[in-house]
Design a protein around this motif. Structure first.
Motif, PDB file in Angstrom:
ATOM      1  N   LEU A   1       0.717  -1.155  -0.074  1.00  0.00           N
ATOM      2  CA  LEU A   1      -0.010  -0.082   0.034  1.00  0.00           C
ATOM      3  C   LEU A   1       0.760   1.391  -0.144  1.00  0.00           C
ATOM      4  CD1 LEU A   1      -2.581   1.573   0.155  1.00  0.00           C
ATOM      5  CD2 LEU A   1      -2.480   1.041   2.666  1.00  0.00           C
ATOM      6  N   ALA A   2       1.858   1.281   0.785  1.00  0.00           N
ATOM      7  CA  ALA A   2       2.820   2.451   0.819  1.00  0.00           C
ATOM      8  C   ALA A   2       3.456   2.619  -0.555  1.00  0.00           C
ATOM      9  CB  ALA A   2       4.011   2.159   1.933  1.00  0.00           C
ATOM     10  N   SER A   3       3.914   1.726  -1.212  1.00  0.00           N
ATOM     11  CA  SER A   3       4.513   1.684  -2.576  1.00  0.00           C
ATOM     12  C   SER A   3       3.349   2.238  -3.438  1.00  0.00           C
ATOM     13  CB  SER A   3       4.989   0.287  -2.806  1.00  0.00           C
ATOM     14  OG  SER A   3       5.975  -0.107  -1.951  1.00  0.00           O
ATOM     15  N   TYR A   4       2.172   1.736  -3.448  1.00  0.00           N
ATOM     16  CA  TYR A   4       1.282   2.238  -4.115  1.00  0.00           C
ATOM     17  C   TYR A   4       0.802   3.738  -4.016  1.00  0.00           C
ATOM     18  CZ  TYR A   4      -3.679   2.777  -6.031  1.00  0.00           C
ATOM     19  OH  TYR A   4      -4.684   3.121  -6.809  1.00  0.00           O
ATOM     20  N   TYR A   5       1.116   4.137  -2.858  1.00  0.00           N
ATOM     21  CA  TYR A   5       0.586   5.571  -2.553  1.00  0.00           C
ATOM     22  C   TYR A   5       1.858   6.280  -3.043  1.00  0.00           C
ATOM     23  CZ  TYR A   5      -3.245   5.151   0.828  1.00  0.00           C
ATOM     24  OH  TYR A   5      -4.512   5.111   1.193  1.00  0.00           O
TER      25      TYR A   5
ATOM     26  N   ALA B   1       2.718  11.768   1.759  1.00  0.00           N
ATOM     27  CA  ALA B   1       2.356  11.637   3.057  1.00  0.00           C
ATOM     28  C   ALA B   1       1.619  10.597   3.516  1.00  0.00           C
ATOM     29  CB  ALA B   1       1.421  13.020   3.418  1.00  0.00           C
ATOM     30  N   ARG B   2       0.942   9.880   2.420  1.00  0.00           N
ATOM     31  CA  ARG B   2       0.097   8.749   2.745  1.00  0.00           C
ATOM     32  C   ARG B   2       1.212   7.665   2.930  1.00  0.00           C
ATOM     33  NH1 ARG B   2      -5.939   8.504  -0.260  1.00  0.00           N
ATOM     34  NH2 ARG B   2      -6.419  10.575   0.662  1.00  0.00           N
ATOM     35  N   ALA B   3       2.110   7.755   1.876  1.00  0.00           N
ATOM     36  CA  ALA B   3       2.954   6.490   1.967  1.00  0.00           C
ATOM     37  C   ALA B   3       3.906   6.704   3.070  1.00  0.00           C
ATOM     38  CB  ALA B   3       3.857   6.728   0.535  1.00  0.00           C
ATOM     39  N   ILE B   4       4.572   7.812   3.498  1.00  0.00           N
ATOM     40  CA  ILE B   4       5.488   8.040   4.630  1.00  0.00           C
ATOM     41  C   ILE B   4       4.428   7.562   5.957  1.00  0.00           C
ATOM     42  CG2 ILE B   4       5.936   9.622   6.236  1.00  0.00           C
ATOM     43  CD1 ILE B   4       6.771  11.370   3.960  1.00  0.00           C
TER      44      ILE B   4
ATOM     45  N   ARG C   1       5.914   4.174   8.204  1.00  0.00           N
ATOM     46  CA  ARG C   1       6.185   4.325   9.360  1.00  0.00           C
ATOM     47  C   ARG C   1       5.509   3.027  10.320  1.00  0.00           C
ATOM     48  NH1 ARG C   1       5.658  10.755  10.138  1.00  0.00           N
ATOM     49  NH2 ARG C   1       7.920  11.357   9.338  1.00  0.00           N
ATOM     50  N   LEU C   2       4.236   2.919   9.669  1.00  0.00           N
ATOM     51  CA  LEU C   2       3.762   1.605  10.467  1.00  0.00           C
ATOM     52  C   LEU C   2       4.537   0.334  10.138  1.00  0.00           C
ATOM     53  CD1 LEU C   2       0.042   2.529   9.666  1.00  0.00           C
ATOM     54  CD2 LEU C   2       0.998   2.603  12.006  1.00  0.00           C
ATOM     55  N   VAL C   3       4.924   0.226   8.952  1.00  0.00           N
ATOM     56  CA  VAL C   3       5.726  -1.069   8.443  1.00  0.00           C
ATOM     57  C   VAL C   3       6.668  -1.098   9.189  1.00  0.00           C
ATOM     58  CG1 VAL C   3       7.258  -2.020   6.798  1.00  0.00           C
ATOM     59  CG2 VAL C   3       4.953  -0.972   6.173  1.00  0.00           C
TER      60      VAL C   3
ATOM     61  N   GLY D   1      13.180  -2.450   2.737  1.00  0.00           N
ATOM     62  CA  GLY D   1      12.649  -1.677   1.841  1.00  0.00           C
ATOM     63  C   GLY D   1      11.964  -0.400   2.453  1.00  0.00           C
ATOM     64  N   ALA D   2      11.346  -0.840   3.540  1.00  0.00           N
ATOM     65  CA  ALA D   2      10.376   0.178   4.121  1.00  0.00           C
ATOM     66  C   ALA D   2      11.502   1.185   4.641  1.00  0.00           C
ATOM     67  CB  ALA D   2       9.759  -0.318   5.154  1.00  0.00           C
ATOM     68  N   TRP D   3      12.456   0.828   5.263  1.00  0.00           N
ATOM     69  CA  TRP D   3      13.634   2.177   5.624  1.00  0.00           C
ATOM     70  C   TRP D   3      13.870   3.003   4.442  1.00  0.00           C
ATOM     71  CZ3 TRP D   3      13.630   3.838  10.131  1.00  0.00           C
ATOM     72  CH2 TRP D   3      13.265   3.096  11.137  1.00  0.00           C
ATOM     73  N   ARG D   4      14.322   2.185   3.339  1.00  0.00           N
ATOM     74  CA  ARG D   4      14.871   2.694   2.197  1.00  0.00           C
ATOM     75  C   ARG D   4      14.070   3.984   1.725  1.00  0.00           C
ATOM     76  NH1 ARG D   4      14.658  -1.170  -1.444  1.00  0.00           N
ATOM     77  NH2 ARG D   4      12.420  -0.189  -1.842  1.00  0.00           N
TER      78      ARG D   4
END
Length: 113
Positions: free
Chosen positions: A64-68, A75-78, A82-84, A93-96
């Motif tokens: 979902l973050a990648s989709y955003y 802002a939605r991706a961030i 952060r939840l990930v 991948g999330a940290w990157r």
């Protein structure tokens, strides 16, 4: 590749329609649709409904973050990233992605001053 993805979407949509209680086809459908270009509210709604019942599905939330991110909704991706990382502190991948997006937001903020 495009034809195979379109066929996969059709098969997954059919499975999701036939078996609405089955999470697997809906999860795969969301992740497959997220790779399509452009923001679609129906895809966001599908992710949201899946994450309501499985709040700890880190890979679904990352998708979902990648989709955003691909939809230029930083802002939605961030928020999702952060939840990930709060659920999986080792999710590289999330940290990157989070680092890249936050750095871009910081640069954007400085250029608007």
């Amino acid at each position: 590749d495009v034809l195979l993805r379109q066929r996969a979407i059709e098969v997954l949509q059919d499975a999701a329609d036939r078996y609405p209680e089955a999470r697997g086809p809906r999860r795969l459908l969301a992740m497959t649709l997220a790779r399509e270009s452009g923001f679609q509210p129906s895809v966001e709604k599908l992710f949201s409904s899946l994450l309501e019942t499985e709040t700890h599905d880190v890979e679904l939330r990352f998708a979902l973050a990648s989709y955003y991110r691909r939809s230029d909704m930083a802002a939605r991706a961030i928020l999702q990233l952060r939840l990930v990382v709060s659920a999986d502190s080792g999710h590289a991948g999330a940290w990157r992605d989070l680092g890249e997006l936050e750095a871009a937001e910081t640069r954007r903020g400085r250029s608007q001053r």
